[in-house]
Motif scaffolding. Structure first.
Motif, PDB file in Angstrom:
ATOM      1  N   THR A  69     -10.686  12.003 -29.000  1.00 28.92           N
ATOM      2  CA  THR A  69      -9.595  11.621 -29.912  1.00 28.92           C
ATOM      3  C   THR A  69      -8.262  12.156 -29.416  1.00 28.92           C
ATOM      4  N   ALA A 118      -5.161   9.905 -28.209  1.00 27.56           N
ATOM      5  CA  ALA A 118      -3.861   9.995 -28.892  1.00 27.56           C
ATOM      6  C   ALA A 118      -2.733  10.214 -27.890  1.00 27.56           C
ATOM      7  N   CYS A 119      -2.960  11.123 -26.930  1.00 28.38           N
ATOM      8  CA  CYS A 119      -1.909  11.419 -25.952  1.00 28.38           C
ATOM      9  C   CYS A 119      -1.587  10.184 -25.122  1.00 28.38           C
ATOM     10  N   VAL A 129      -3.983   5.325 -33.372  1.00 26.83           N
ATOM     11  CA  VAL A 129      -4.394   6.730 -33.289  1.00 26.83           C
ATOM     12  C   VAL A 129      -5.097   7.172 -34.573  1.00 26.83           C
ATOM     13  N   LEU A 187      -8.888   8.461 -34.994  1.00 23.44           N
ATOM     14  CA  LEU A 187      -9.112   9.793 -35.570  1.00 23.44           C
ATOM     15  C   LEU A 187     -10.107   9.723 -36.727  1.00 23.44           C
ATOM     16  N   VAL A 232     -13.441  11.579 -35.777  1.00 21.89           N
ATOM     17  CA  VAL A 232     -13.433  12.917 -36.382  1.00 21.89           C
ATOM     18  C   VAL A 232     -13.677  12.839 -37.894  1.00 21.89           C
TER      19      VAL A 232
END
Lengths: 205, 263
Positions: free
Chosen positions: B36, B40-41, B126, B130, B134
């Motif tokens: 994740t 995201a980055c 993102v 996530l 997560v």
């Protein structure tokens, strides 16, 4: 008040992350193991408080109450509010991943600053003075949070400055409500359990 | 009334072991966290719209594989989008560039529109990833996974306590609200309403504090010395290797298309 992924420029995001790591580390340093259960329960309490919707005009706002969190938790508000934001992002989809740092700073730093400014006041022997300081703390922390959010947006680029101004002015009613509620809550705490305010300060021996 | 801290219908079973659902549920939580973060980055660093569309498609795929309830997940996404919509709507008017159309004499630029679309796509991709990777974990598992990724122990403990008591305090809040209702309280735009909410908040904090004192006493009685042994052990399996390879391939595609566009 959450900023999402992709809105801010890299320098702002990185600065936010660095400041957040510093703040969380310092907050944890000031949090002895014995007080972790209390900090956790209070962190949960403020998480639940953020789910409370208060009517305002024809609409309603959800509470943030970072000023009150600061008054009770002191520097420990940093890790406590970080945990809340992490859970909100992962389980409710509010916020984002890379902006977790800047969001933490925008919420927790005002909490700590408001605590530093107002803790003496809310401990005043005069109950009215204490209540007023409680209100100041609630309003100040929201004012700082919106200001920080506006600065984060404005630093990202010129094109965000109108949006930043909009965010700031749109939150003035929120500021009034939070100030009012904080004042009442501080008044209540002073009467019922005054030792809660500043409960996480280190005891001088 | 229970406040579920998890997107998927996934809870601890009666023996306290985390039950898992879906293909993604069986992947190592550490791998899901790292994936994740990397995703995201890469997404935030990308700028080409097709790259971001691929990322959003990948997130939607992950949502399906994670067996997230699609309707309520999309509702949450819409709630997030409604927060940022004001900022996105303002962008075309505030960003200088080639005029698209004018509203009341204010020109809206194409550059601003694309920027707004870019931010919207990134934010959604993102957050969806996530929540899929997560958000479907048991919150306690998240704590253990963070511990195994060398996150400071105190922070993990703080997280575990918070997770444990959110539901408890939420129920307390519901009880207090019920008591207020039983006494004829109705939320209005009045000073009385705000004062009552202030007392409600104060009472919640007092009860939370007193509860935490009882918790600490009970824990000390059972030999609490300030550390909670975190016993969860994770093993890397073949499934995790496949997951890592797939995520690696996805990131390569995203980075590849971005570089292809830039050249």
């Amino acid at each position: 008040m959450h900023i999402v992924d992709g809105a801010l420029s890299n320098p702002v995001v990185v600065t936010g992350a660095v400041l957040a790591v510093g703040g969380v580390a310092y907050g944890l340093k000031k949090l002895p193991m014995e007080k972790i259960p209390a900090a956790g329960v209070l962190s949960a309490a403020f998480f639940v408080a953020s789910l409370i919707h208060v009517p305002i005009g024809p609409s309603s706002v959800h509470l943030i109450m970072n000023g009150l969190a600061g008054l009770i938790l002191g520097w420990a508000a940093f890790p406590a509010l970080f945990v809340g934001l992490l859970l909100q992002a992962a389980f409710f989809g509010f916020g984002g991943v890379t902006v977790l740092g800047i969001n933490t700073v925008n919420i927790a730093l005002p909490a700590v600053l408001a605590y530093l400014v107002c803790i003496k006041g809310v401990r005043s022997s005069n109950l009215t003075t204490a209540t007023v300081w409680g209100g100041v703390c609630g309003a100040l922390s929201i004012a700082l949070t919106t200001l920080f959010v506006a600065i984060s947006l404005a630093m990202t680029g010129e094109e965000f400055i109108p949006a930043a101004k909009f965010v700031f002015f749109a939150h003035i009613p929120v500021l009034v409500i939070e100030g009012l509620l904080s004042a009442v809550a501080v008044y209540f705490l002073r009467l019922v359990k005054p030792e809660v305010l500043g409960a996480f300060e280190e005891v001088k021996r | 009334m229970v406040l579920a801290l998890s997107g998927a219908a996934q809870t601890l079973d009666s023996t306290g072991r985390a039950t898992t659902l879906g293909l993604l549920g069986r992947i190592d939580p550490r791998a899901r966290l790292i994936a994740t973060l990397l995703f995201a980055c890469v997404v935030v660093a990308s700028h080409w719209i097709p790259t971001l569309l691929i990322a959003l498609a990948a997130s939607c795929t992950a949502m399906v594989f994670a067996q997230l309830p699609i309707a309520s997940t999309l509702k949450r996404m819409a709630a997030m989008d409604s927060f940022i919509i004001f900022i996105l709507i303002l962008l075309p008017f505030t960003m200088p560039g080639e005029a698209m159309f004018t509203v009341f004499g204010f020109p809206a630029s194409w550059e601003g529109l694309w920027r707004a679309v870019e931010i919207g796509l990134k934010a959604n991709a993102v957050v969806l990833m996530l929540m899929a990777l997560v958000g479907t974990m048991e919150a306690v598992t998240l704590g253990h996974a963070l511990h195994h990724l060398k996150v400071p122990e105190r922070l993990v403990h703080l997280l575990l306590f918070t997770v444990r008591y959110i539901e408890v305090l939420y129920e307390e809040h519901v009880r207090l609200k019920q008591a207020m209702k039983a006494r004829g309280f109705k939320a209005r735009n009045s000073l009385h309403t705000y004062r009552s909410y202030g007392y409600l908040l104060g009472m919640m904090l007092v009860r939370a504090m007193e509860r935490s004192e009882r918790i600490l006493d009970a824990m000390k009685c059972r030999g609490f010395t300030g550390r909670i042994p975190l016993l969860g052990r994770y093993e890397y399996t073949k499934r995790d290797t496949v997951f890592a390879a797939l995520m690696g391939a996805l990131l390569m595609i995203l980075i590849g298309t971005e570089i292809y566009h830039a050249v």
